[in-house]
Scaffold this active site. Structure first.
Site, short mmCIF file in Angstrom:
data_model
loop_
_atom_site.label_atom_id
_atom_site.label_comp_id
_atom_site.label_asym_id
_atom_site.label_seq_id
_atom_site.Cartn_x
_atom_site.Cartn_y
_atom_site.Cartn_z
N PHE A 156 -14.14 -0.49 -6.60
CA PHE A 156 -13.94 -1.30 -5.40
C PHE A 156 -13.07 -0.57 -4.37
O PHE A 156 -12.35 0.36 -4.70
CB PHE A 156 -13.33 -2.66 -5.75
CG PHE A 156 -11.92 -2.59 -6.31
CD1 PHE A 156 -10.83 -2.32 -5.49
CD2 PHE A 156 -11.68 -2.82 -7.66
CE1 PHE A 156 -9.55 -2.26 -5.98
CE2 PHE A 156 -10.39 -2.75 -8.18
CZ PHE A 156 -9.33 -2.48 -7.33
N SER B 273 -1.25 -1.37 -7.11
CA SER B 273 -2.12 -0.65 -8.04
C SER B 273 -3.54 -1.16 -7.97
O SER B 273 -3.80 -2.34 -7.70
CB SER B 273 -1.57 -0.83 -9.47
OG SER B 273 -2.56 -0.50 -10.41
N LYS B 274 -4.50 -0.26 -8.27
CA LYS B 274 -5.91 -0.63 -8.28
C LYS B 274 -6.19 -1.72 -9.31
O LYS B 274 -7.17 -2.44 -9.22
CB LYS B 274 -6.77 0.60 -8.61
CG LYS B 274 -7.29 1.33 -7.38
CD LYS B 274 -8.45 2.23 -7.73
CE LYS B 274 -9.18 2.66 -6.46
NZ LYS B 274 -10.42 3.39 -6.72
N ARG B 275 -5.34 -1.80 -10.32
CA ARG B 275 -5.57 -2.77 -11.40
C ARG B 275 -5.23 -4.20 -10.96
O ARG B 275 -5.57 -5.15 -11.65
CB ARG B 275 -4.74 -2.40 -12.64
CG ARG B 275 -5.23 -1.14 -13.34
CD ARG B 275 -4.47 -0.89 -14.62
NE ARG B 275 -3.08 -0.53 -14.36
CZ ARG B 275 -2.68 0.70 -14.07
NH1 ARG B 275 -3.55 1.68 -13.97
NH2 ARG B 275 -1.39 0.97 -13.88
#
Length: 372
Positions: A12, A244-246
């Site tokens: 994403f 963060s991407k998470r």
């Protein structure tokens, strides 16, 4: 002026990537220049199917329209894809080998691991640089490394945000430029493509500052003019930790699905690191183009304040309802259908009344319960 947005299609689109694309777009449009899209997919193992389309759809949603690219042979393409340009990288890496600016490295992963266990995660020990022709394995696979110059003590570059940056060459690693499978690493492909696409200004995240000396050295090795660099501060959560991407709210899709308007999100993202120099906080895309200035980008990390985004979104909803009710009803239509509400004059009056109270488009669903 030529800028580019060069994402890797690995999932994403991050909020930070939207900011990078926005700042590149604003700077190009402010200066009557070009803004290009380049897909950096040299690391094929990390590719996520559908990511390229998702990147393009996000840019379209945010109205960040990029310009087509004219190649050296006159062919015009919509956007560049690095995995389709391998012959070009092979040609230029051979130039570096011929000029003594790069060398073949035959070290196995086991040997490199052994070196790291003794020396720590530091520079490559240049074992293969000093091999004689007789010592070089005849059939073994190899990578190609750049040879950081010993005769130049420092690499210096000017960053439009962080000022003069000076790095000692002895701490810069002999970066692998071409992998053993014959595909380029990010560093080689990035520099070659930026030069061939005539990119004049590179605007990217702060995490790339440590790679910039290698890129500057490559420009110098090829005898090419360096572009102007601007590195953007990190995006953080409200507690100061890195976004963060998470985390779900790191994705642009999160904001699309939550019902934020594209003009509100671009307005919000523009203010993450850039200051207009006035107390104004509500901007259309056209107004951002007019006001944008690289000199007004902050060095400090930027906190993503979701309450501020809600407020900005509510201001854009109100303006849209007051200026273009028809367009707003188009955005609202899926929610109207969900509630089986007809689009008539009564609805328009209710929407107009609600403009002062609503923070996100889906909030109208609950608001309508009072009237229908």
């Amino acid at each position: 002026v030529v800028t580019r947005f060069a994402p890797s299609p690995t999932g994403f689109m991050h909020l930070g990537a939207l900011r990078t694309s926005l700042f590149n777009y604003l700077f190009a449009r402010k200066n009557g220049g070009k803004f290009h899209l380049r897909i950096e997919d040299t690391d094929q193992k990390r590719l996520v199917p559908g990511s390229v389309e998702q990147i393009q759809n996000t840019l379209k949603w945010a109205s960040l329209n990029y310009d087509p690219i004219t190649l050296q042979d006159g062919t015009v393409i919509d956007h560049a894809v690095q995995s389709q340009r391998n012959e070009i990288y092979q040609y230029y890496v051979q130039q570096l080998l011929d000029n003594g600016y790069a060398y073949k490295c035959y070290c196995t992963e086991e040997r490199l691991e052994e070196v790291r266990s003794v020396r720590g995660p530091s520079k490559y020990d240049r074992h293969c640089l000093y091999l004689s022709e007789e010592e070089k394995p005849k059939e073994a696979s190899y990578t190609i490394r750049m040879k950081i110059p010993d005769n130049i003590q420092y690499t210096v570059f000017e960053d439009k945000v962080y000022g003069k940056i000076k790095i000692e060459n002895k701490i810069v690693d002999d970066q692998v430029l071409m992998k053993s499978d014959g595909t380029p690493t990010y560093h080689l492909a990035n520099v070659i493509d930026d030069h061939l696409m005539k990119v004049s200004h590179i605007i990217r995240g702060q995490e790339w500052i440590s790679s910039t000396p290698k890129h500057c050295i490559l420009y110098d090795m090829f005898g090419w003019e360096r572009p102007t660099f601007s590195h953007l501060p990190l995006l953080c959560n409200e507690d100061g930790s890195k976004l963060s991407k998470r985390q779900g709210h790191a994705s642009v899709d999160y904001y699309v699905n939550m019902g934020y308007l594209p003009e509100a999100l671009t307005n919000f993202v523009a203010l993450l690191g850039w200051h207009p120099g006035t107390n104004d906080e509500i901007f259309t895309l056209e107004e951002l183009v007019k006001n944008f200035d690289l000199e007004k980008i902050n060095k400090g990390n930027c906190k993503v304040d979701l309450l501020k985004l809600e407020w900005i979104n509510s201001q854009h909803i109100r303006t849209k309802i007051e200026k273009d009710m028809d367009q707003f009803l188009e955005i609202l239509r899926p929610h109207l259908q969900q509630k089986s509400i007809k689009e008539d004059e009564y609805l328009r009056k209710i929407v107009y009344i609600g403009r002062e109270r609503i923070k996100r488009v889906p909030d109208f669903v609950d608001f309508f319960d009072y009237f229908f």
